[in-house]
Design a protein around this motif. Sequence first.
Motif, mmCIF file in Angstrom:
data_model
loop_
_atom_site.group_PDB
_atom_site.id
_atom_site.type_symbol
_atom_site.label_atom_id
_atom_site.label_comp_id
_atom_site.label_asym_id
_atom_site.label_seq_id
_atom_site.Cartn_x
_atom_site.Cartn_y
_atom_site.Cartn_z
ATOM 1 N N VAL A 89 -16.498 -43.875 99.611
ATOM 2 C CA VAL A 89 -15.253 -43.313 100.473
ATOM 3 C C VAL A 89 -15.379 -43.555 101.809
ATOM 4 O O VAL A 89 -14.763 -44.053 102.867
ATOM 5 N N VAL A 90 -16.725 -43.066 102.278
ATOM 6 C CA VAL A 90 -17.240 -43.008 103.645
ATOM 7 C C VAL A 90 -17.263 -44.766 104.155
ATOM 8 O O VAL A 90 -16.588 -44.950 105.267
ATOM 9 N N ASN A 91 -17.574 -45.513 103.451
ATOM 10 C CA ASN A 91 -17.543 -47.094 103.773
ATOM 11 C C ASN A 91 -16.180 -47.443 104.019
ATOM 12 O O ASN A 91 -16.016 -48.415 104.844
ATOM 13 N N GLU A 92 -15.301 -47.137 103.033
ATOM 14 C CA GLU A 92 -13.928 -47.497 103.087
ATOM 15 C C GLU A 92 -13.237 -47.046 104.468
ATOM 16 O O GLU A 92 -12.585 -47.627 105.237
ATOM 17 N N LEU A 93 -13.726 -45.835 104.678
ATOM 18 C CA LEU A 93 -12.994 -44.897 105.917
ATOM 19 C C LEU A 93 -13.435 -45.623 107.169
ATOM 20 O O LEU A 93 -12.770 -46.039 108.090
#
Length: 160
Positions: free
Chosen positions: A31-35
């Motif tokens: 999720v962090v990488n995608e954000l």
Amino acid sequence: MREKILAFIEKNSRIDLKELAIVLGVTESAVVNELEAMEEEHIICGYHTLINWEKTGIEKVTAMIEVRVTPQRGMGFDKVAERIYNYPEVESVYLISGGFDFMVILEGKTLREVSQFVSEKLSPQDSILSTKTNFILKKYKDHGTIMSEPVKDERMKITP
């Protein structure tokens, strides 16, 4: 996954990323990488807090200004919009269909302040043909959030 992340954070940008990962069935790091990727690509352009200014006691006036323009040769609508959105008083600028070309959202402390901006800074520009100022008197719903209290039924109940 992007569409689901965007749908969640659009409604609640303060959602805990660990909680979001659980809901989506992925790792928190995914999720962090995608954000981060979406921020770099300017898919996510910022995070904002929605405030009901009526309840703060702070005077604030919002106006929606319809603007009709004649784009100058070689400038087009984008250059005119850029000239408008670079003013710090301007919150938003939209290219719209209909009788006007742009919708400009403007905030100020008083009606006079907003009116002065329109008459002294916006209207005198060469490419601007006309403006129409609409002041927002009350917000009922903003960005999908109901801003006003529900209307209470004050009728007396009649029983047989």
